[in-house]
Design an enzyme around this catalytic site. Structure first.
Site, mmCIF file in Angstrom:
data_model
loop_
_atom_site.group_PDB
_atom_site.id
_atom_site.type_symbol
_atom_site.label_atom_id
_atom_site.label_comp_id
_atom_site.label_asym_id
_atom_site.label_seq_id
_atom_site.Cartn_x
_atom_site.Cartn_y
_atom_site.Cartn_z
ATOM 1 N N HIS B 51 55.415 19.887 27.974
ATOM 2 C CA HIS B 51 54.323 18.968 28.298
ATOM 3 C C HIS B 51 54.788 17.989 29.381
ATOM 4 O O HIS B 51 55.989 17.854 29.638
ATOM 5 C CB HIS B 51 53.890 18.220 27.039
ATOM 6 N N GLU B 53 54.979 14.796 29.475
ATOM 7 C CA GLU B 53 55.873 13.733 29.006
ATOM 8 C C GLU B 53 57.316 14.221 28.924
ATOM 9 O O GLU B 53 58.264 13.473 29.167
ATOM 10 C CB GLU B 53 55.443 13.228 27.622
ATOM 11 N N CYS B 85 54.705 14.985 21.406
ATOM 12 C CA CYS B 85 55.151 14.090 22.472
ATOM 13 C C CYS B 85 55.190 12.639 22.004
ATOM 14 O O CYS B 85 56.005 11.852 22.480
ATOM 15 C CB CYS B 85 54.236 14.222 23.687
ATOM 16 N N ALA B 155 22.942 32.354 43.393
ATOM 17 C CA ALA B 155 22.615 32.267 44.814
ATOM 18 C C ALA B 155 21.166 32.715 44.984
ATOM 19 O O ALA B 155 20.839 33.872 44.730
ATOM 20 C CB ALA B 155 23.552 33.167 45.620
ATOM 21 N N TRP B 171 24.858 38.505 51.734
ATOM 22 C CA TRP B 171 25.339 37.142 51.541
ATOM 23 C C TRP B 171 24.282 36.131 51.959
ATOM 24 O O TRP B 171 24.129 35.854 53.152
ATOM 25 C CB TRP B 171 26.614 36.909 52.358
ATOM 26 N N ARG B 185 36.248 30.391 40.019
ATOM 27 C CA ARG B 185 36.875 31.479 39.248
ATOM 28 C C ARG B 185 38.270 31.061 38.793
ATOM 29 O O ARG B 185 38.686 31.362 37.675
ATOM 30 C CB ARG B 185 36.972 32.743 40.111
ATOM 31 N N THR B 198 24.100 43.471 38.889
ATOM 32 C CA THR B 198 25.316 43.003 39.561
ATOM 33 C C THR B 198 26.404 44.083 39.568
ATOM 34 O O THR B 198 26.864 44.505 40.623
ATOM 35 C CB THR B 198 25.841 41.704 38.894
ATOM 36 N N LEU B 206 35.497 40.521 41.237
ATOM 37 C CA LEU B 206 35.656 39.374 40.331
ATOM 38 C C LEU B 206 37.066 38.791 40.305
ATOM 39 O O LEU B 206 37.451 38.131 39.358
ATOM 40 C CB LEU B 206 35.210 39.732 38.902
#
Lengths: 224, 224
Positions: B51, B53, B85, B155, B171, B185, B198, B206
């Site tokens: 972590h 810390e 921590c 879009a 596009w 992403r 799609t 992707l």
């Protein structure tokens, strides 16, 4: 371009946070990045302790291979209290080194870059250069001229006086100006004051008295 | 107050630089400071690794005793892949802990603070809170609701269409919007797309395709 500048900005933020505590060394920050992921961060905290690149590469570990590293000052090429950082980067097999500014000392400048490029590592110099030069303004001044970087602090009234005849106008500056004095003391290695009119009259303790949580602001040495 | 905010800002910069790479953990930064000197910096780089810390305290070493630490999220109080921590900070004998925001999960919130205060360590919560909450917006959403934080990417043209009848308007968004897609992403753990319209029509890969030196910008999940 904007993206690379953001990573360098993080490295510069890390460097700037150590202004006043690394002398005689410069303030330097470094970040290691691969595929948009941060792999390690480092800043040089104190002379004699590891350089920024050492901390950052240690955190990245094996992942440093093929990564980019952003450093705010040209990696060192000489054996000092620690081995040269340029050689560490070669050994770590980083892919590219982004350097904000070269070491302005003509005897040093380019030697770190040479070690890197001769090992086949890409080098790009100049992102964030202006801010990098400012962060180590006093260090670079000394490297280039072998003379100290001096800040003159003078408190005067508009008519050029520093105190009334009675001598009781102790503070003619504002509270903000007095805060600045302590900030400047933190940044400087030595303080020079006059004998008769300052030491004998005021006997200032010349310590750096900082409020809790205090942090030096942007490295603006010329605000006076 | 301004000074403390600057140190917290450095910790927040460190946290923000890791957005998208710490899941299922939050992005957290930490800096250790004493007498206006930076003693250690840290950021949580990846789940399972130390972590923030831990990195920062390790760099500070013995000097952590009596120092202040700035953390962007309440120190953890549970044994996970690493020890709590909060207990590390007690053991390090830090003087004061500045926390940007508590863990919003009611089951966790305050437990880290409790360990600290019961050990006699001063705690101040709230500096940089808004930015800290935003950096871990998706993590906190899941902690609080046990539902994923979802970003809808659509879009469309002004008349609500996604493509012309001929299907050749590949596009309809700008290059900047497509850059944003890859940035989003990077921040998300999973991507959900429609099947027929799609996958069958576009068959998108992707993947997160980032330009060299890319860094995620400010954690603005609501720009669409």
């Amino acid at each position: 371009m904007k993206m690379k500048e953001e990573w360098m900005e993080l490295a510069l933020n890390l460097a700037e946070a150590t202004i006043g505590q690394t002398s005689p060394n410069p303030s330097v920050g470094a970040v290691v990045v691969k595929d948009g992921q941060l792999l390690g961060v480092g800043t040089h905290l104190k002379a004699g302790e590891p350089h920024a690149e050492v901390h950052a590469i240690a955190q990245a570990g094996q992942k440093a291979k093929g990564a980019d590293i952003y450093v705010t000052l040209e990696p060192c090429a000489h054996y000092g209290k620690t081995p040269p950082c340029a050689e560490l980067l070669v050994k770590s097999e980083v892919k590219k080194v982004y350097i904000a500014c070269l070491d302005p000392n003509p005897k040093v400048a380019g030697k770190g870059v040479k070690i890197l490029t001769e090992a086949g590592i890409e080098v790009e110099v100049g992102i964030g250069e202006q801010r990098a030069l400012k962060i180590n303004q006093s260090f670079f001044h000394y490297q280039n001229t072998r003379r100290p970087f001096i800040t003159l602090k003078a408190a005067t009234t508009l008519d050029g006086k520093t105190a009334t005849v009675t001598g009781d106008s102790k503070w003619i500056t504002s509270e903000k100006a007095r805060e600045d004095v302590h900030e400047e003391r933190h940044k400087h290695d030595a303080i020079l004051v006059g004998g008769r009119n300052t030491v004998e009259q005021d006997n200032p303790s010349l310590t750096t008295r900082l409020p809790p949580g205090w942090k030096k602001s942007n490295s603006d040495y010329t605000r006076y």
